[in-house]
Every structure is written in structure tokens, then in C-alpha cells.
Design a protein around this motif. Structure first.
Motif, PDB file in Angstrom:
ATOM      1  N   GLY A  52       0.810  -1.211   0.000  1.00 30.73           N
ATOM      2  CA  GLY A  52       0.000   0.000   0.000  1.00 30.73           C
ATOM      3  C   GLY A  52       0.839   1.255   0.000  1.00 30.73           C
ATOM      4  N   LEU A  53       1.525   1.509   1.088  1.00 29.91           N
ATOM      5  CA  LEU A  53       2.297   2.744   1.243  1.00 29.91           C
ATOM      6  C   LEU A  53       3.482   2.783   0.282  1.00 29.91           C
ATOM      7  CD1 LEU A  53       2.889   5.363   2.769  1.00 29.91           C
ATOM      8  CD2 LEU A  53       4.047   4.011   4.515  1.00 29.91           C
ATOM      9  N   GLY A  54       4.310   1.766   0.326  1.00 29.85           N
ATOM     10  CA  GLY A  54       5.513   1.761  -0.503  1.00 29.85           C
ATOM     11  C   GLY A  54       5.224   1.774  -1.987  1.00 29.85           C
ATOM     12  N   PRO A 187       4.800   8.666  -7.866  1.00 35.30           N
ATOM     13  CA  PRO A 187       4.058   9.939  -7.923  1.00 35.30           C
ATOM     14  C   PRO A 187       4.137  10.744  -6.629  1.00 35.30           C
ATOM     15  CG  PRO A 187       2.726   8.107  -8.720  1.00 35.30           C
ATOM     16  CD  PRO A 187       3.927   7.516  -8.074  1.00 35.30           C
ATOM     17  N   TRP A 188       4.386  10.041  -5.522  1.00 33.82           N
ATOM     18  CA  TRP A 188       4.428  10.729  -4.228  1.00 33.82           C
ATOM     19  C   TRP A 188       5.744  10.453  -3.518  1.00 33.82           C
ATOM     20  CZ3 TRP A 188       0.100   8.206  -6.131  1.00 33.82           C
ATOM     21  CH2 TRP A 188      -1.013   9.012  -6.387  1.00 33.82           C
ATOM     22  N   GLN A 189       6.102  11.342  -2.620  1.00 33.47           N
ATOM     23  CA  GLN A 189       7.311  11.194  -1.808  1.00 33.47           C
ATOM     24  C   GLN A 189       6.943  11.363  -0.339  1.00 33.47           C
ATOM     25  OE1 GLN A 189      10.045  14.401  -2.597  1.00 33.47           O
ATOM     26  NE2 GLN A 189       8.451  15.955  -2.585  1.00 33.47           N
ATOM     27  N   LEU A 190       7.757  10.796   0.518  1.00 31.23           N
ATOM     28  CA  LEU A 190       7.527  10.908   1.952  1.00 31.23           C
ATOM     29  C   LEU A 190       7.951  12.285   2.454  1.00 31.23           C
ATOM     30  CD1 LEU A 190       8.872   7.444   3.088  1.00 31.23           C
ATOM     31  CD2 LEU A 190       6.576   8.290   3.540  1.00 31.23           C
ATOM     32  N   ALA A 199       1.982   8.441   8.187  1.00 29.21           N
ATOM     33  CA  ALA A 199       2.917   9.051   7.252  1.00 29.21           C
ATOM     34  C   ALA A 199       2.202  10.129   6.453  1.00 29.21           C
ATOM     35  CB  ALA A 199       3.496   7.997   6.308  1.00 29.21           C
ATOM     36  N   GLU A 200       2.973  11.089   5.983  1.00 36.79           N
ATOM     37  CA  GLU A 200       2.460  12.131   5.103  1.00 36.79           C
ATOM     38  C   GLU A 200       3.213  12.060   3.791  1.00 36.79           C
ATOM     39  OE1 GLU A 200      -0.121  14.105   5.778  1.00 36.79           O
ATOM     40  OE2 GLU A 200      -0.339  13.180   7.774  1.00 36.79           O
ATOM     41  N   LEU A 201       2.471  12.096   2.696  1.00 42.21           N
ATOM     42  CA  LEU A 201       3.068  12.049   1.370  1.00 42.21           C
ATOM     43  C   LEU A 201       2.667  13.297   0.597  1.00 42.21           C
ATOM     44  CD1 LEU A 201       2.684   8.954   2.304  1.00 42.21           C
ATOM     45  CD2 LEU A 201       2.895   8.427  -0.130  1.00 42.21           C
ATOM     46  N   THR A 202       3.606  13.804  -0.176  1.00 38.02           N
ATOM     47  CA  THR A 202       3.337  14.916  -1.062  1.00 38.02           C
ATOM     48  C   THR A 202       3.736  14.528  -2.476  1.00 38.02           C
ATOM     49  OG1 THR A 202       5.508  15.861  -0.567  1.00 38.02           O
ATOM     50  CG2 THR A 202       3.644  16.666   0.724  1.00 38.02           C
ATOM     51  N   VAL A 203       3.276  15.295  -3.446  1.00 39.85           N
ATOM     52  CA  VAL A 203       3.573  14.978  -4.842  1.00 39.85           C
ATOM     53  C   VAL A 203       5.068  15.063  -5.105  1.00 39.85           C
ATOM     54  CG1 VAL A 203       3.329  15.834  -7.210  1.00 39.85           C
ATOM     55  CG2 VAL A 203       1.329  15.621  -5.752  1.00 39.85           C
ATOM     56  N   PRO A 211       0.882  14.940 -14.738  1.00 39.94           N
ATOM     57  CA  PRO A 211       0.252  15.528 -13.544  1.00 39.94           C
ATOM     58  C   PRO A 211      -0.330  14.460 -12.619  1.00 39.94           C
ATOM     59  CG  PRO A 211      -0.408  16.701 -15.541  1.00 39.94           C
ATOM     60  CD  PRO A 211       0.303  15.469 -15.999  1.00 39.94           C
ATOM     61  N   VAL A 212      -0.152  14.664 -11.338  1.00 38.66           N
ATOM     62  CA  VAL A 212      -0.686  13.759 -10.322  1.00 38.66           C
ATOM     63  C   VAL A 212      -1.937  14.406  -9.733  1.00 38.66           C
ATOM     64  CG1 VAL A 212      -0.215  12.563  -8.158  1.00 38.66           C
ATOM     65  CG2 VAL A 212       1.626  12.891  -9.827  1.00 38.66           C
ATOM     66  N   PRO A 213      -3.111  13.790  -9.894  1.00 40.11           N
ATOM     67  CA  PRO A 213      -4.359  14.463  -9.490  1.00 40.11           C
ATOM     68  C   PRO A 213      -4.517  14.665  -7.997  1.00 40.11           C
ATOM     69  CG  PRO A 213      -4.794  12.207 -10.184  1.00 40.11           C
ATOM     70  CD  PRO A 213      -3.369  12.497 -10.534  1.00 40.11           C
ATOM     71  N   ILE A 214      -3.989  13.758  -7.203  1.00 46.75           N
ATOM     72  CA  ILE A 214      -4.107  13.868  -5.741  1.00 46.75           C
ATOM     73  C   ILE A 214      -2.812  14.470  -5.215  1.00 46.75           C
ATOM     74  CG2 ILE A 214      -4.453  12.616  -3.584  1.00 46.75           C
ATOM     75  CD1 ILE A 214      -5.982  10.509  -5.222  1.00 46.75           C
ATOM     76  N   GLN A 215      -2.876  15.667  -4.689  1.00 45.60           N
ATOM     77  CA  GLN A 215      -1.678  16.415  -4.340  1.00 45.60           C
ATOM     78  C   GLN A 215      -0.987  15.917  -3.074  1.00 45.60           C
ATOM     79  OE1 GLN A 215      -0.369  19.305  -6.333  1.00 45.60           O
ATOM     80  NE2 GLN A 215      -1.488  17.829  -7.586  1.00 45.60           N
ATOM     81  N   SER A 216      -1.744  15.385  -2.136  1.00 46.68           N
ATOM     82  CA  SER A 216      -1.126  14.910  -0.897  1.00 46.68           C
ATOM     83  C   SER A 216      -1.935  13.762  -0.319  1.00 46.68           C
ATOM     84  CB  SER A 216      -1.004  16.041   0.131  1.00 46.68           C
ATOM     85  OG  SER A 216      -2.280  16.507   0.525  1.00 46.68           O
TER      86      SER A 216
END
Length: 520
Positions: A52-54, A187-190, A199-203, A211-216
Motif C-alpha cells: 500500500g504505502l511503498g 508519484p508521491w514522496q515521503l 505518514a504524510e506524502l506529497t507529490v 500531472p498527479v491528481p491527488i496532491q497529498s
């Protein structure tokens, strides 16, 4: 493997040593995801976090397409110049979240890291694998000692996500841990990671896929699924992947989106090295005695009965429905039948019955099914006592040097490959009946090992189907474990999101959250 996701708690939110953490304007609400805790994203130490996360941070070379074929991802193309060589051409211009370009050196280093002795990911690499090397900046070559059909799909495994070599070398001692994290091309980074909270992920500002539709993404860890379900009911989550499906659905008040299972098989395993499970007639008696629909009910539903080591749906890669049906027609089957179960017990060394111990991995659905198994075995004279073990102890016993540690158990085994030959390879054969591996029945023979090798060494579908017919027949004759059911894949979604492409291989189609659709 289905293993525990209960991991070490450090109790602090740690800053990440990540480069390239630029921000983008947030145009959509954060995606809120719940799961059990993840302690590390170092898949060589624990691969519990990849699903999931990774999966959103580390990407594979290839993906599985909706029609069951291999599709390009980090590798733009690939060839097989001879039966034992695969060559992967990487996309140019792909960048890690650090801003550095992905190269063949990163890919070769990552895959070789995962296959090192002692790695929890080593089972993904066949014994036929000789080397993984960077030929030039954008070319990776994989060499096998002999042809192996199962390798073709291995690079699509989400547990083999590629990370940045330079970042690993700078943070070797803490790689994947909360204080360091990992750097990938996803698409996302920690931006933060705390195994006690989430955890919090950002684009990833350098993402190659557009483009990544979900920004965080805000990811919250829960100690129990019941607390996770309550959070979902309170509107605090958008996505969850429950294991205890019936209870989660009831508590959360959400109708789960499901897909027929293919990769997660439930089994009753008997250790053929120890009495009384070394008696083939007793094992056959067990196979006839177990009532699969009743066990599915005890599991919480969301599953379908299965009777073969390799699920029939996987064999459809090798032939038509009619050809697969014809191949399976001669494979011994064990429909629920107490009369036949008692006949087999009478032929065994234990016609008057026997006392046994069943090991139970400490998760509610496992305990529920095991408790349902006890009276079914008692009806044929097998008097079972349940022994509950915690996650770390169970893994140590299941994969330890003492191959007699676990006598019998109910468990679920996740397929390690979509290929029919590689799917359950990790739990059969002499290679896997050793320390560090997952053949917990310890059943093997030279003939079985030969059939396994034959199935992997040919790419002719008709020949492979015939080989697996012989393997399934040999397996069913000896019944070292009883295939019980295939657990459905399931996801809980809030009213804000839909996921039309969700299926049983959702984690192998690339970063899964890219498949979510925002409801307006």
C-alpha cells in the motif's frame, strides 16, 4: 506472504533526509488512508509495507496490464535475445524525488539488494538467476543459468520497487527507517513517517508520468481494524484495505468494493516431517473432513472455495477454459465427505484417533477459522488443541532451522507472481523446505522438484499446462496441505472516491492511487 503488519514503535515524528521536497499548489483535498502500522520501507527487512504505502513511492520495472500481460513502466521496453537473457531499456529522463535521474545502476543495485541472503524479498528471485547488471546508463541485463518462464513477470512485482542507490549509500544504516525513509520515482514522496501514527506524502515534483491528481496523502496507522473501521465511519478516512472484511463492513457502515481473489489462498497445512501428519491417509482424511463453505463463513465471507494448488484462473494463461477443465478433470479432488474421511482414517496408522496441536497465528480471522476446524477434525477422531502464537514467533518458527516447529496450521499464502508456475512456488519443493523459506509442509520429492523445474524451463503454453497437470496430480495424491479458498480483494472507499479499475491485481498495475477517481 501474509505476514504481520504490527511493527516497532519509535514514538517520535522524524524529519526525513530527502532532497527535492518542493511543494505544489494543492488543488484537491488530501487522500486519507488507513492501515496497520508499517515500521520500515526497507523491503529486505520487512516487505509488509510494499502493498500500500511503498507502492506509491517505489515503482517497478514493469506492471501487469488489465489483460494479464506485461506492460512497460520504468522499463520502456524489454527483449529476450536468448532463452536465458532479458534486457530492459529504461525510460530516459525519469527522476527520483531527489531530482537525480534514474539509471540502470539504480535498478541493478535495488534488485540485487532485494535478493541478498536473509532478505525478506529473496523468495521473489528464482534459483536460476545468475546476475543482474547495468550494461550502460539505460540498459539492465538479467542472466539466468537456464530458461525460467516465471522470471518474465517477476519485474512487475510491487515488492521489487526501485530506489535511489546514492541515497541508500548515504544512509545505509538507517535506510527505510522513519528517520531516513526511501527515495523513489513514484508519484508521491515521503515528508514524514512515524510508525506509531502514520505518514504524510506529497507529490513528487519530478514525477515522469505527468500531472498527479491527488496532491497529498495523509496515511494513518491503527493498532486494530476495529478502531480503523470506527475512524472510517466517522468520516476520517477515504481508503482502507481491511483484512477482517465482514466486521470492518459492519462497523464502518460501508459496502466494500470487492474483486474475485486469485493471489491470496487459504490453506490447512500439515507438516509431513512429523507424526501424525506424515501419514498420507490421515492427510487425505483431513481433506475430506474440512467443510470449505463453513470455513469461509468463519473467515468472515468475502472468499470463494478452491481445490487446487494453482488456482484454475491462473491456468487460463496456458489454455482455453475447455483445455484447463480437461487438464483438471484427472486431478484428484476431496469434496466434503465424512464417510470418505473416516474410510481414510481407518487406513491410517490412527484408526482410533489421535491428539494434535494446531498452531494459530494471532489474528481474529485465523483464530475463527481454526476454531471452526477443530470440531470438523474431531468428527473423524483428530482431537486438536489450539496454540496461539504472536507474529514474530510465528515467522521465526515457520521459516526457522527447525523444520518440525509447526505441526499443522491454518494460514493464507499470497502468490508471489501472477505466473501459474511462480504463484505458489515459495511453498512447495525442496528448495523452500529450508531455513528462511516458506514450505511449511516440508513436502518435496525429486519428481516434484523436476516438475517445478520443467514448468519454468519451457515457455510453450500447452507443454506447461501438461506439466502443471502432472504437478497438481502429484500434489493432490499426497495432499501436504488442503487448499481451502481464495480470499477476495477488498477496499473500502468513502463517498468522495471511486475506483472502477479495482481488481485482484490492483497492487501490480502501478501506483494504485493513480487509479482513484474523484467524485465531483
Amino acid at each position: 506472504m501474509t505476514i504481520s503488519r504490527t511493527l516497532i514503535c519509535l514514538g517520535v515524528v522524524c524529519a526525513f533526509a530527502l532532497a527535492g521536497t518542493g511543494t505544489q499548489s494543492q488543488t484537491m483535498p488530501p487522500l486519507r488512508v488507513g492501515s496497520a502500522s508499517v515500521s520500515t520501507l526497507n523491503y529486505a527487512r520487512s516487505n509488509a509495507g510494499y502493498w500500500g504505502l511503498g507502492n506509491l513511492i517505489l515503482e517497478p520495472l514493469l506492471v501487469l496490464t488489465k489483460d494479464g500481460k506485461m506492460g512497460s513502466w520504468l522499463a520502456e521496453s524489454w527483449t529476450q535475445p536468448n532463452p536465458t537473457t532479458y534486457v530492459y531499456q529504461l525510460r530516459k529522463g525519469v527522476r527520483f524525488s531527489s531530482g537525480n535521474e534514474l539509471t540502470a545502476a539504480d535498478v541493478a543495485f535495488s534488485l540485487n539488494f532485494y535478493r541478498e541472503p536473509g532478505s525478506t524479498n529473496a523468495y521473489n528471485f528464482p534459483a536460476t538467476l545468475k546476475s543482474i547488471t547495468a550494461v550502460d546508463r539505460y540498459t539492465v541485463q538479467v542472466s539466468l543459468s537456464e530458461p525460467d518462464a516465471a522470471w518474465a513477470v517477476a519485474p512487475a512485482g510491487p515488492q521489487l520497487g526501485i530506489f535511489e542507490k546514492a541515497f541508500y549509500e548515504q544512509h545505509e544504516s538507517s535506510f527505510g527507517q522513519p528517520e531516513t525513509g526511501v527515495v523513489g520515482t513514484g508519484p508521491w514522496q515521503l515528508s514524514s513517517f512515524n510508525p506509531t501514527s502514520g505518514a504524510e506524502l506529497t507529490v513528487n515534483p519530478h514525477y515522469w508520468g505527468g500531472p498527479v491528481p491527488i496532491q497529498s496523502i495523509s496515511w494513518k496507522f491503527f493498532s486494530t481494524e476495529s478502531s480503523e473501521a470506527l475512524a472510517f465511519r466517522a468520516g476520517e478516512l477515504d481508503v482502507a484495505f481491511p483484512l477482517e472484511r465482514r466486521s470492518f463492513a459492519a462497523t464502518s457502515g460501508v459496502d466494500l468494493k470487492t474483486a474475485p481473489g486469485v493471489t491470496n489462498q487459504a490453506q490447512f497445512t500439515m507438516n509431513t516431517l512429523v507424526a501424525p501428519w506424515d501419514d498420507v491417509h490421515l492427510r487425505r482424511a483431513v481433506a475430506y473432513a474440512l467443510d470449505k463453505p463453513a470455513l469461509i463463513s468463519a473467515y468472515g465471507g468475502y472468499a470463494q472455495p478452491v481445490s487446487t494448488l494453482i488456482p484454475p484462473t491462473m491456468l487460463l494463461q496456458l489454455g482455453s477454459q475447455e483445455e484447463v477443465d480437461a487438464a483438471l478433470a484427472s486431478v484428484p479432488d476431496y469434496p466434503h465427505d465424512f464417510g470418505k474421511a473416516k474410510e481414510e482414517m481407518a487406513k491410517s496408522a490412527y484408526p482410533s484417533g489421535v491428539d494434535v496441536t494446531l498452531t494459530v497465528y494471532n489474528t481474529p480471522s485465523y483464530i475463527n477459522v481454526s476454531q471452526a476446524i477443530v470440531p470438523q477434525l474431531a468428527a473423524i477422531g483428530i482431537r486438536a488443541e489450539l496454540q496461539v502464537v504472536q507474529d514474530a514467533a510465528w515467522v521465526a518458527e515457520a521459516t526457522g532451522d527447525d523444520r518440525k516447529a509447526i505441526h499443522a496450521q491454518f494460514w493464507t499464502n499470497g502468490a508471489v507472481s501472477p505466473d501459474p508456475g511462480g504463484a505458489n512456488d515459495a511453498i512447495i519443493g525442496s528448495r523452500n523446505a529450508t531455513a528462511g523459506n516458506w514450505n511449511v509442509s516440508n513436502w518435496s520429492s525429486p519428481e516434484v522438484d523436476d516438475l517445478i523445474a520443467q514448468g519454468r524451463s519451457t515457455t510453450d503454453p500447452a507443454k506447461r499446462l501438461r506439466i502443471y497437470q502432472l504437478l497438481l496430480t502429484k500434489f493432490a495424491d499426497n495432499v501436504p496441505f488442503v487448499p481451502l479458498f481464495l480470499a477476495d480483494e477488498a477496499v473500502a472507499l468513502s463517498s468522495h472516491y471511486s475506483w472502477s479499475s479495482f481488481d485482484s491485481y490492483w497492487s501490480q498495475h502501478g501506483p494504485w492511487a493513480l487509479g482513484l477517481e474523484i467524485k465531483q
